[in-house]
Design an enzyme around this catalytic site. Structure first.
Site, PDB file in Angstrom:
ATOM      1  CB  CYS A 152     -36.448  24.927  83.587  1.00  0.00           C
ATOM      2  SG  CYS A 152     -36.546  23.054  83.958  1.00  0.00           S
ATOM      3  NE  ARG A 183     -34.529  28.378  78.715  1.00  0.00           N
ATOM      4  CZ  ARG A 183     -33.591  28.138  78.246  1.00  0.00           C
ATOM      5  NH1 ARG A 183     -33.349  28.938  77.233  1.00  0.00           N
ATOM      6  NH2 ARG A 183     -32.653  27.140  78.432  1.00  0.00           N
ATOM      7  CD1 TRP A 241     -40.300  20.007  78.754  1.00  0.00           C
ATOM      8  CD2 TRP A 241     -38.428  18.964  79.352  1.00  0.00           C
ATOM      9  NE1 TRP A 241     -40.229  18.987  77.932  1.00  0.00           N
ATOM     10  CE2 TRP A 241     -39.004  18.455  78.574  1.00  0.00           C
ATOM     11  CE3 TRP A 241     -37.223  18.310  79.927  1.00  0.00           C
ATOM     12  CZ2 TRP A 241     -38.570  17.090  77.912  1.00  0.00           C
ATOM     13  CZ3 TRP A 241     -36.734  17.268  79.715  1.00  0.00           C
ATOM     14  CH2 TRP A 241     -37.389  16.614  78.669  1.00  0.00           C
ATOM     15  CG  ASN A 267     -32.229  25.035  82.870  1.00  0.00           C
ATOM     16  OD1 ASN A 267     -32.797  23.934  82.621  1.00  0.00           O
ATOM     17  ND2 ASN A 267     -31.983  26.090  81.941  1.00  0.00           N
ATOM     18  N   GLY A 268     -31.337  22.271  84.568  1.00  0.00           N
ATOM     19  CA  GLY A 268     -30.375  21.340  84.289  1.00  0.00           C
ATOM     20  C   GLY A 268     -30.633  19.822  85.090  1.00  0.00           C
ATOM     21  CD  GLU A 278     -38.687  21.237  60.276  1.00  0.00           C
ATOM     22  OE1 GLU A 278     -39.381  21.988  60.885  1.00  0.00           O
ATOM     23  OE2 GLU A 278     -37.919  20.284  60.609  1.00  0.00           O
ATOM     24  CD  GLU A 325     -41.570  20.111  66.495  1.00  0.00           C
ATOM     25  OE1 GLU A 325     -40.580  19.912  66.961  1.00  0.00           O
ATOM     26  OE2 GLU A 325     -41.657  20.685  65.411  1.00  0.00           O
ATOM     27  CG  HIS A 352     -38.365  -0.082  48.860  1.00  0.00           C
ATOM     28  ND1 HIS A 352     -37.762  -1.514  47.939  1.00  0.00           N
ATOM     29  CD2 HIS A 352     -38.092   1.009  47.669  1.00  0.00           C
ATOM     30  CE1 HIS A 352     -37.158  -1.234  47.119  1.00  0.00           C
ATOM     31  NE2 HIS A 352     -37.480  -0.080  46.698  1.00  0.00           N
ATOM     32  CE  LYS A 400     -37.462  27.687  69.279  1.00  0.00           C
ATOM     33  NZ  LYS A 400     -38.302  27.303  68.202  1.00  0.00           N
TER      34      LYS A 400
END
Length: 615
Positions: free
Chosen positions: A2, A27, A75, A101-102, A488, A495, A511, A610
């Protein structure tokens, strides 16, 4: 993951906090909220959605006055994204306000105990539990807010960056950190609090970054009071002068941050090797390596830990280090590394890669490796970040701020740093001739100009994107150095456009994945003229015979692949180990244009953030 912003001082807090939240939306952007103290009462507004939704709601529902306030963009972890679960959160008395945040891992047991004591909870969040724990400590222990925060945090398990204020004492904000970043900007009788420096860069260049297990009391008219949470020991703030500037964090005329950052890559790569690469003198100068060269030369192996795009950069580095420095390399997902009881010795060197320098899984891997006696080297982009502080040595990428959630210039600058490291180590070990070393240095110096040429394919790629924008699936193939680039490229498409995509080594197509190929399946093949060119051409023929649609990334002047592919994008020629710095450019642009054409939110793709500061 966050974003948190706080302000206390002589200015109106609302515009500072809202603009700061917009800069931190990378974030997290599930919900947003703000609390302002106007001298009499706290005005709170929060909503599911983005900061723009918060602005529209706040101006119609609350007073925007006040010189003290905190804001949050979320988030979601505990509790679905909705208005109630959004931050900030009140304590039951309505006196304390918190942003967080956390994750508080033991919040359920604390919540049960507080419920027994009469506390009522409106949300499903661990954060509301924490603010009420602080209130309970403050009340039962008869202590000030700072002491209450300290006592409460010694009872919780998890990670946090928090800011708390008490309307009964509106001249201070208490902040604390463990595992999630927190910066304090210092102005003239004013303070700014944020997850990173971007919210306050136009107001001050002076900042203090809290270390883990530190808390600070930020009080008007006083110096910052810093203490250790565990034992109350005094800590002394180190004031850093920020190198960030406002222009770097604005879009600069581009439609999206991602496109801006794609186009910044020539300059970002140049900045990353500037002062380190002295091609005309045949010198690579890297303080973090020079001071610990013996550790690298005598290493039995190098372990690379990272997540997401940084993990792909690590895979490229595996090829580079083993080829140029002839040292065994293992590349590990940081999220798996710490849980599989890995064998680590004091003869190992661990390289941790992270754009933000705050990735929780990578930090956990660092701590484990240090406990086992390994030498730990960090590669990250954010000065003063947790990984920069936790590692024994390291190197910054100097990519500049990367706001788009999907990493672009982080990838290429990480590869640049890792290439410099491998070249320096290989030279020291005598793995190649002086002339070969000079050839590599000269070619690396030319890479920014060649990236600029690769960017000129943008109009062609936009045409290709229009053809395949409605595809449901996509396959990316590469070999050798460009197998990680295929991974990538697939990640970028997933994404930001939400199209299912997979990257594979080209030889592995037979395969299993070949069963998916039909006339509806676009296949992006990296087919440069270095390495296993003829083998890749054979793979393209296999795709063609099954009517797959082929988009080929080739070296300029290629004729053979042109005869087979539906679309061809050329890149300049370079040394094989440097091709990933060029082949990734058209893949980034392809993902970007497809996402735009599908009306996706390019800079803020759904469900992502992010900086991943939780496990």
């Amino acid at each position: 993951m966050c974003g948190i912003v706080g302000y206390i001082g002589h200015r109106d807090a609302y515009p500072i906090i809202v603009k700061g939240l917009q800069r931190l939306e990378y974030r997290g952007y599930d919900s947003a909220g703000i609390a302002l103290y106007d001298g009499t009462s706290i005005n709170l507004s929060k909503t599911k959605g983005k900061v723009e939704d918060l602005k529209n709601k706040a101006k119609n529902t609350i007073s925007l006055a006040g010189h003290l306030g905190v804001g949050h963009t979320r988030w979601a972890t505990h509790g679905v994204p909705n208005d109630v679960n959004s931050h900030p959160h009140y304590s039951n008395s309505g006196d304390l306000v918190i942003i967080h945040n956390g994750i508080i891992e033991n919040y359920e047991s604390i919540k049960k105990e507080l419920t027994k004591r009469g506390y009522i909870f409106k949300s499903d969040t661990d954060t509301e539990v924490l603010v009420n724990l602080i209130e309970e400590v403050k009340k039962t222990e008869a202590v000030k807010l700072g002491q209450a925060v300290q006592i409460a945090l010694n009872q919780v398990v998890g990670a946090y960056a928090i800011a708390v204020f008490d309307k009964q004492k509106p001249d201070e904000i208490v902040v604390a950190k463990l595992g999630s970043p927190l910066a304090i900007g210092i102005g003239e009788n004013e303070f700014f609090i944020a997850s990173d420096a971007s919210p306050f860069i136009e107001f001050t260049n002076n900042a203090v970054y809290l270390e883990d297990q530190e808390m600070a009391i930020v009080r008007l008219g006083k110096e910052i009071k810093l203490r250790k949470i565990k034992d109350d020991a005094i800590a002394y703030p180190k004031i850093l002068e920020l190198q960030l500037n406002l222009e770097q964090i604005e879009k600069g005329g581009y439609d999206h941050f991602m496109l801006k950052e794609i186009y910044e890559q020539p300059h970002a790569i140049l900045d990353t090797y500037r002062g380190r690469l002295l091609a005309d003198q045949g010198i690579i100068r890297m303080a973090g390596i020079d001071q610990h060269l013996e550790k690298f030369v005598n290493a039995n192996r190098i372990i690379i830990v990272a997540c997401g795009t940084s993990w792909h950069a690590g895979l490229v580095a595996e090829y580079i280090f083993e080829d140029l420095a002839r040292v065994p390399v293992e590349v590990e997902y940081a999220s798996e590394f710490r849980y599989r009881n890995p064998i680590i010795t004091d003869k190992d060197v661990l390289i941790a890669i992270s754009q933000s320098g705050e990735t929780a899984d990578t930090l956990a891997a660092i701590k484990l490796a240090k406990e086992k006696g390994a030498f730990v080297f960090g590669v990250c982009n954010v000065v003063g970040s947790s990984i920069a502080r936790e590692t024994h040595a390291g190197a910054y990428t100097h990519a500049g701020p990367e706001i788009g959630v999907a990493s672009t210039k982080a990838f290429t600058t990480q590869i640049t740093i890792l290439t410099l490291m491998a070249l320096k180590l290989g030279k020291e070990k005598g793995e190649f001739s002086e002339s070969k070393f000079h050839e590599y240095l000269a070619e690396l110096e030319n890479i920014p100009a060649k990236v600029q040429i690769a960017l000129e394919s943008n109009p062609l790629i936009e045409i290709i994107a229009d053809v395949y924008k409605d595809s449901s699936n996509c396959l990316y193939l590469g070999r050798g150095y460009n197998f990680p680039v295929a991974l990538e490229g697939a990640l970028k498409l997933k994404e930001i456009s939400y199209i299912h995509a997979e990257g594979y080594p080209a030889a592995e197509m037979k395969h299993g994945p070949i069963a998916l190929i039909d006339e509806q399946m676009p296949v992006i093949v990296i087919a440069t003229n270095k390495g296993h060119y003829e083998k890749v051409v054979s793979n393209i023929q296999e795709i063609k015979s099954r009517k797959g649609k082929i988009i080929a990334i080739v070296t300029e002047g290629d004729e053979q692949v042109k005869e087979l592919a539906d679309h061809v994008v050329e890149i300049p020629e370079t040394i094989e180990s440097l091709t990933p710095l060029l082949t990734t450019i058209p893949l980034q642009l392809l993902s970007y244009h497809i996402a735009v054409m599908r009306n996706c939110n390019v800079d803020q793709p759904r469900n992502l953030a992010k900086s991943v500061t939780v496990e």
